[in-house]
Design a protein around this motif. Structure first.
Motif, short mmCIF file in Angstrom:
data_model
loop_
_atom_site.label_atom_id
_atom_site.label_comp_id
_atom_site.label_asym_id
_atom_site.label_seq_id
_atom_site.Cartn_x
_atom_site.Cartn_y
_atom_site.Cartn_z
N ASP A 250 0.84 -1.20 0.00
CA ASP A 250 0.00 0.00 0.00
C ASP A 250 0.87 1.24 0.00
O ASP A 250 0.67 2.17 -0.77
CB ASP A 250 -0.89 0.04 1.26
CG ASP A 250 -1.96 -1.03 1.25
OD1 ASP A 250 -2.33 -1.46 0.15
OD2 ASP A 250 -2.41 -1.43 2.35
N LYS A 316 -10.14 5.93 5.16
CA LYS A 316 -9.84 4.57 4.73
C LYS A 316 -9.60 4.56 3.22
O LYS A 316 -10.43 5.03 2.44
CB LYS A 316 -11.04 3.68 5.06
CG LYS A 316 -10.75 2.22 4.88
CD LYS A 316 -11.90 1.38 5.43
CE LYS A 316 -11.57 -0.09 5.29
NZ LYS A 316 -12.57 -0.93 5.95
N SER A 318 -8.17 1.59 1.67
CA SER A 318 -8.53 0.21 1.33
C SER A 318 -8.62 -0.55 2.65
O SER A 318 -8.50 0.05 3.72
CB SER A 318 -7.49 -0.40 0.40
OG SER A 318 -6.32 -0.71 1.14
N HIS A 321 -5.35 0.05 4.43
CA HIS A 321 -4.64 1.28 4.15
C HIS A 321 -5.43 2.50 4.67
O HIS A 321 -6.56 2.72 4.26
CB HIS A 321 -4.46 1.36 2.62
CG HIS A 321 -3.49 2.41 2.18
ND1 HIS A 321 -3.28 2.68 0.86
CD2 HIS A 321 -2.69 3.27 2.85
CE1 HIS A 321 -2.37 3.64 0.75
NE2 HIS A 321 -2.01 4.01 1.94
#
Lengths: 360, 320
Positions: A250, A316, A318, A321
């Motif tokens: 990420d 947020k 993901s 991440h």
């Protein structure tokens, strides 16, 4: 298994101030992260961003002028959850430090006692936490030294720290840290004082031990190359806060925070062509003054009006991440990372693919 | 013009281009009954306007070479020529001043190299006073103000003290002090090692600009291989006091010959989470069978040279 069950250490909203003669320095301004089982979490950032203060708070070794304003450090141990900050320092020293959570510091010379032989230091460390005979402790010490890659443990046991090289000393420190089978090891810049070849070997060693013993590691460093090598998860810190956290992929392949962009492009990589280095203008903020809005805003070329007024929450990006930047808000204008970083990530991914194919 | 003459003029030309030449430099420290061989048979040249990077692990003798050039160490044997003048064997202060004029140094820790009791403007002006530059105080202050602008420190900060500045700013002041006397050569000994990544990039960019603007030569001493490659035109790799390999950045990084250089380059942590140095073949001098003392220079191509024996050179060439 849910996320909760796997967590080993949860740091929640940790807020620390240092009392200085010149005024209060707000070193940590609400740090949140979770360290899970069998995982390496790297905390990365520039000096003064609060990496080491976080580690010291977990270990309960803050200097006397460090005041914990709020927050929790929850340690999960076999179904039990303890908020370490609620416990007395003496209790933590006896029950947690060294035996459950141990720490490796930057300079191995200062963490070892120059007047004691290596063997004596190992045996003391073991016998401090476990009631076993000296003979048993001696045998265990030999095993530990062997585990950290010392080929002639008997001889090393007799030696004193000044007789060993920096890399060897750091191996001894790691052996001592491992002596009581901890669940977590906190490494505070363990390879910064070492040369690249030695650094690489120590990192290999930490990685090997982490994998074979299945322990969790908090790895504090300012070197992104080291992070790329060792970490599963990365927390990027700036001015006493975590501003971006995610898996290694990420953060390296899809960074979202402008500070992370700056950090990633400020360091030349071997594969880079020469040219101008991207540099973040200005310097980190003075934490002795109150910070309004996003601490990074004055250095941020993409700063929005709201950055100077309100602190961004963690958005947020993901499942793994999270990013603390107003640019992540859906109302914010779409800002893309600088072109040279985009190119760099593209070539990183390409090189990565070739590398993986080459190995298969 | 005959061929021989042609060659001769060419020779003179390249010599004129050389600013500093270190030839067979040895530096031994004699301590109680024990001789520490810090530098052995070091030879390299720095051309005008060129940056030469010295890399090596700690204890390899990087700083010793820098100190020999500036005169903080007295070389045991060998020669150091700066601007055609011999720097070794200097007898008195007058001679030192005359010959070292034009060499400046930037140190690693700007806090310990700046006088905490003096205003930073004064610290930089002191360099002008010592070198008799500028006729009046006002004129000197004007020069200092110019140099402050150049290194990116606002001139209104000139009467502040070192403690009032951040690490990066202090290093800028250290650079200003070195630059203010218009040196021909700056020895930068780990000058960015104590700085944070984002500030490092600022300083490196600044050094890069200064180099292009003023044509100053740099001896850039560092253990950070990425930075050395980024900043240097040519690189020298040091190990255990020996200079093992020199060449342009590309020659060294793309075609390393010496096994030590190879292991050093292979160990650099990469910025890529997928591509990492894994089990590199660890170079151990004691078991490698290489004896640096038997080596001599072998030309590879261009400016690329390796220090080894004939046999080793043949062997390493084969593996390519």
């Amino acid at each position: 298994m849910s996320d909760k069950a796997q967590a080993v250490i949860e740091v929640k909203n940790l807020d620390i101030t240092f009392k200085m003669p010149t005024g209060n320095v707000h070193a940590l301004r609400g740090v949140d992260f979770t360290l899970r089982e069998n995982e390496v979490l790297a905390l990365v950032g520039e000096s003064g961003c609060g990496k080491s203060v976080t580690a010291k708070a977990i270990m309960g070794i803050l200097p006397e002028n460090g005041m914990i304003n709020s927050g929790e450090v929850v340690f999960h141990d076999g179904g039990e959850s303890i908020d370490l900050l609620q416990k007395k320092i003496s209790w933590r020293r006896k029950n947690i430090n060294g035996s459950k959570i141990s720490m490796i510091f930057q300079d191995p010379m200062t963490s070892l006692n120059p007047t004691m032989s290596i063997g004596a230091q190992l045996i003391v460390a073991i016998r401090n936490h476990e009631e076993i005979t000296k003979k048993e402790a001696y045998a265990r010490s030999l095993e530990l030294l062997y585990e950290v890659g010392i080929t002639d443990p008997e001889r090393t046991m007799e030696q004193y720290p000044h007789q060993l090289s920096g890399g060897m000393r750091q191996r001894i420190v790691i052996a001592i840290a491992l002596s009581c089978n901890p669940k977590v090891i906190i490494c505070d810049e363990p390879t910064t004082a070492l040369d690249v070849t030695i650094q690489n070997r120590i990192l290999d060693l930490i990685q090997k031990i982490q994998r074979t013993r299945g322990i969790s590691v908090i790895f504090i460093t300012h070197n992104l190359g080291v992070v790329a090598k060792i970490a599963d998860y990365v927390g990027v810190m700036y001015a006493g806060k975590i501003i971006e956290v995610g898996s290694i992929f990420d953060v390296f392949y899809d960074p979202r925070h402008p500070y992370t962009w700056g950090l990633l492009s400020a360091i030349p990589d071997v594969s880079d062509e020469k040219g101008e280095l991207y540099s973040i203008p200005g310097t980190p903020p003075n934490l002795a003054k109150e910070i309004v809005g996003d601490a990074f805003a004055p250095r941020n070329p993409f700063a929005l009006d709201i950055d100077f007024k309100a602190e961004p929450p963690l958005f947020k990006a993901s499942g793994t991440h999270y990013v603390a930047s107003w640019l992540m808000d859906e109302r914010a204008p779409k800002v893309e990372m600088p072109d040279n970083l985009k190119e760099r990530i593209a070539s990183m991914k390409k090189e990565g693919l070739l590398y993986v194919e080459g190995r298969e | 013009m005959s061929k021989a003459e042609n060659k001769k003029t060419k020779q003179v030309k390249t010599d004129q281009n050389v600013l500093l030449s270190v030839d067979d430099l040895c530096m031994y420290f004699d301590t109680k009954g024990k001789r520490v061989r810090a530098s052995e048979h070091i030879s390299f040249k720095i051309n005008k306007g060129e940056t030469f990077g010295l890399v090596g692990e700690s204890g390899s003798g990087k700083s010793t070479i820098g100190k020999c050039i500036i005169g903080l160490n007295k070389a045991t044997s060998g020669s150091i020529k700066f601007n055609g003048l011999e720097l070794t064997g200097i007898k008195n202060r007058k001679e030192y001043k005359q010959k070292h004029n034009g060499i400046q140094m930037i140190f690693q820790d700007p806090m310990s190299s700046l006088n905490p009791k003096k205003q930073v403007g004064e610290i930089v002006r002191e360099a002008l006073v010592i070198n008799h530059i500028g006729s009046s105080r006002e004129e000197q202050e004007k020069i200092v103000a110019e140099i402050f602008t150049k290194v990116g420190i606002p001139t209104e900060y000139m009467n502040r003290y070192p403690k009032d500045f951040s690490g990066g700013q202090r290093q800028r002041i250290g650079i200003a002090r070195a630059l203010v006397v218009n040196p021909k050569l700056i020895i930068a000994d780990e000058c960015i090692a104590a700085l944070d990544a984002s500030v490092q990039a600022q300083i490196v960019n600044m050094l890069h600009h200064i180099k292009q603007e003023t044509g100053t030569s740099f001896l850039f001493i560092s253990h950070d291989l990425n930075m050395v490659r980024f900043l240097s035109d040519r690189i020298g790799v040091l190990h255990l006091g020996y200079l093992l390999e020199t060449g342009t950045s590309d020659e060294i990084f793309k075609n390393p010959i010496h096994p030590y250089t190879k292991s050093l380059l292979a160990a650099i942590p990469r910025m890529n989470p997928v591509v990492q140095p894994e089990k590199i073949k660890v170079y151990d001098y004691s078991t490698s069978g290489i004896d640096y003392a038997l080596g001599k220079w072998h030309d590879v191509e261009g400016t690329h040279r390796v220090w080894c024996t004939d046999l080793e050179y043949k062997e390493w060439g084969k593996q390519e």
